[in-house]
Motif scaffolding. Sequence first.
Motif, PDB file in Angstrom:
ATOM      1  N   ALA A  62       2.801  -4.359  -1.366  1.00  0.00           N
ATOM      2  CA  ALA A  62       1.756  -3.332  -1.340  1.00  0.00           C
ATOM      3  C   ALA A  62       2.315  -2.066  -1.973  1.00  0.00           C
ATOM      4  O   ALA A  62       3.501  -1.768  -1.859  1.00  0.00           O
ATOM      5  CB  ALA A  62       1.323  -3.049   0.101  1.00  0.00           C
ATOM      6  N   VAL A  63       1.447  -1.331  -2.664  1.00  0.00           N
ATOM      7  CA  VAL A  63       1.841  -0.078  -3.290  1.00  0.00           C
ATOM      8  C   VAL A  63       0.924   1.031  -2.770  1.00  0.00           C
ATOM      9  O   VAL A  63      -0.293   0.857  -2.711  1.00  0.00           O
ATOM     10  CB  VAL A  63       1.734  -0.164  -4.835  1.00  0.00           C
ATOM     11  N   VAL A  64       1.528   2.144  -2.362  1.00  0.00           N
ATOM     12  CA  VAL A  64       0.746   3.329  -1.993  1.00  0.00           C
ATOM     13  C   VAL A  64       1.092   4.427  -2.993  1.00  0.00           C
ATOM     14  O   VAL A  64       2.274   4.766  -3.161  1.00  0.00           O
ATOM     15  CB  VAL A  64       1.059   3.794  -0.556  1.00  0.00           C
ATOM     16  N   ASP A  65       0.089   4.931  -3.701  1.00  0.00           N
ATOM     17  CA  ASP A  65       0.305   5.911  -4.761  1.00  0.00           C
ATOM     18  C   ASP A  65      -0.188   7.287  -4.358  1.00  0.00           C
ATOM     19  O   ASP A  65      -1.373   7.475  -4.091  1.00  0.00           O
ATOM     20  CB  ASP A  65      -0.450   5.477  -6.029  1.00  0.00           C
ATOM     21  N   GLY A  66       0.716   8.244  -4.371  1.00  0.00           N
ATOM     22  CA  GLY A  66       0.319   9.621  -4.101  1.00  0.00           C
ATOM     23  C   GLY A  66       0.071  10.354  -5.404  1.00  0.00           C
ATOM     24  O   GLY A  66       0.898  10.293  -6.311  1.00  0.00           O
ATOM     25  N   HIS A  83      -0.266  -6.924  -4.515  1.00  0.00           N
ATOM     26  CA  HIS A  83      -1.221  -7.644  -3.671  1.00  0.00           C
ATOM     27  C   HIS A  83      -2.182  -6.676  -2.990  1.00  0.00           C
ATOM     28  O   HIS A  83      -3.253  -7.074  -2.534  1.00  0.00           O
ATOM     29  CB  HIS A  83      -0.463  -8.504  -2.655  1.00  0.00           C
ATOM     30  N   ALA A  84      -1.794  -5.400  -2.910  1.00  0.00           N
ATOM     31  CA  ALA A  84      -2.703  -4.341  -2.427  1.00  0.00           C
ATOM     32  C   ALA A  84      -2.206  -3.025  -3.006  1.00  0.00           C
ATOM     33  O   ALA A  84      -1.003  -2.822  -3.163  1.00  0.00           O
ATOM     34  CB  ALA A  84      -2.708  -4.288  -0.895  1.00  0.00           C
ATOM     35  N   ALA A  85      -3.129  -2.140  -3.359  1.00  0.00           N
ATOM     36  CA  ALA A  85      -2.733  -0.821  -3.864  1.00  0.00           C
ATOM     37  C   ALA A  85      -3.693   0.225  -3.316  1.00  0.00           C
ATOM     38  O   ALA A  85      -4.910   0.070  -3.410  1.00  0.00           O
ATOM     39  CB  ALA A  85      -2.747  -0.797  -5.390  1.00  0.00           C
ATOM     40  N   ILE A  86      -3.137   1.246  -2.702  1.00  0.00           N
ATOM     41  CA  ILE A  86      -3.952   2.302  -2.105  1.00  0.00           C
ATOM     42  C   ILE A  86      -3.573   3.634  -2.731  1.00  0.00           C
ATOM     43  O   ILE A  86      -2.384   3.953  -2.852  1.00  0.00           O
ATOM     44  CB  ILE A  86      -3.729   2.349  -0.579  1.00  0.00           C
ATOM     45  N   GLN A  87      -4.578   4.374  -3.145  1.00  0.00           N
ATOM     46  CA  GLN A  87      -4.322   5.685  -3.741  1.00  0.00           C
ATOM     47  C   GLN A  87      -4.546   6.763  -2.682  1.00  0.00           C
ATOM     48  O   GLN A  87      -5.567   6.782  -2.010  1.00  0.00           O
ATOM     49  CB  GLN A  87      -5.303   5.915  -4.897  1.00  0.00           C
ATOM     50  N   ILE A  88      -3.553   7.644  -2.551  1.00  0.00           N
ATOM     51  CA  ILE A  88      -3.746   8.836  -1.729  1.00  0.00           C
ATOM     52  C   ILE A  88      -3.924  10.009  -2.681  1.00  0.00           C
ATOM     53  O   ILE A  88      -3.029  10.307  -3.464  1.00  0.00           O
ATOM     54  CB  ILE A  88      -2.525   9.133  -0.825  1.00  0.00           C
ATOM     55  N   LEU A 105      -1.283   3.348   5.784  1.00  0.00           N
ATOM     56  CA  LEU A 105      -0.836   2.138   6.496  1.00  0.00           C
ATOM     57  C   LEU A 105      -1.973   1.540   7.322  1.00  0.00           C
ATOM     58  O   LEU A 105      -2.071   0.315   7.478  1.00  0.00           O
ATOM     59  CB  LEU A 105       0.368   2.453   7.405  1.00  0.00           C
ATOM     60  N   GLU A 106      -2.842   2.431   7.847  1.00  0.00           N
ATOM     61  CA  GLU A 106      -4.012   1.962   8.617  1.00  0.00           C
ATOM     62  C   GLU A 106      -4.878   1.000   7.803  1.00  0.00           C
ATOM     63  O   GLU A 106      -5.558   0.143   8.344  1.00  0.00           O
ATOM     64  CB  GLU A 106      -4.909   3.154   9.007  1.00  0.00           C
TER      65      GLU A 106
END
Lengths: 228, 228
Positions: A62-66, A83-88, A105-106
Amino acid sequence: MPKRVAVVENILNANDRMAQVNRLRLDKSGVLAINLMASPGAGKTSLIEQTLPLLVSRMRIAVVDGDLATSLDADRATAAGAHAAIQINTGGNCHLDAVMLGGALEQLDLPQFDLLIVENVGNLVCPASFALGTHLSVLVASIPEGDDKPHKYPGMYRGVDVLIINKIDLLPYIDFRMDFFKQGVEILNPGVITFPLSCRTMEGLQAWVDWLVEKVRVFKSRASETQT
Amino acid sequence: MPKRVAVVENILNANDRMAQVNRLRLDKSGVLAINLMASPGAGKTSLIEQTLPLLVSRMRIAVVDGDLATSLDADRATAAGAHAAIQINTGGNCHLDAVMLGGALEQLDLPQFDLLIVENVGNLVCPASFALGTHLSVLVASIPEGDDKPHKYPGMYRGVDVLIINKIDLLPYIDFRMDFFKQGVEILNPGVITFPLSCRTMEGLQAWVDWLVEKVRVFKSRASETQT
């Protein structure tokens, strides 16, 4: 202890406490998390783009992008096979903090993943002061930034576990004294694990990928030992 | 208006009010001041190093250098011929503010100078939010940072008067779409004055220097008109 001091301490420690909460969640789910930091344009997103295709068949990522405003980075991470990517979107804020990561993370079903890559906002100052709860801090330096950067941004260079030196393909075209750079690093962060590489030519990339695979393997085996 | 709101407003405006004080002092002394901002390693100090030798015979120049820890930049400005160079160590702070600049101005005999160059901390986020009282904001972008930076750091690109695109000598070795970059700039800051150049090869530098000389000339002639 006077009440007022306790209040101030609580405020100061709020980020660290949230970082601990994040860490506990990651540990419980068996997800190794890295906090990827760099100056704007040093190559955080390119590193993710080039690293993911070499990893996605071996682990779930998983990738979280700020980012200040756009979702360009999450789009690129998805295209690279995350497999998952969330943009902040920090709304102009100059760094990620533990509360922002907690919110991301939620949105993830954490036990599904082996590795979480958090791409911080491009900034060599502020992100160094905000723990996120990740296990490893990785700094992407790059040749065109110049060989004096450890001297000028000591807080960042001092606090990281891994140093990637990107864009080594540009060494012939730039006055970059590798010895001077490494001396600066050595004073602040002796023995830090270092990977010189080029996301453009792929030179040196495999060593970083192999190291990361081994880190995830050791982390997962320890996590399963703890649970049995 | 309730007292509390006024207090909050005062705090928020404290930097802006100090910036106004700085501006008045600069105007009264006939000193044109520019706020030089950039990502770490884009070439702020190199630009000062290459620009000063072309200017010092024609005007008197002071440089104020903001840095987290070292005095490397002020040393380089002095070596390049600055008539005065003052280093502000922000002690880890990620931007200069108007109070810091005010303190530096105290140390200069301002009427002696024609041009003040303020080199901000390398950071594409925070410096954009803190007015210093300078007359012009100049952003140094650089080719290796990548062509997506206007999209990703809109606050900085939106607020500047001049855009320098440094390291154009590296264009043959980097995938940088100048059209895409300029589109991003145009959306945020239409018609912004732009100087593509290379501090390494000196290509394009003269146009920037000529523009700056003319800016100082017009500023000084207006300042003398106001005083007569």
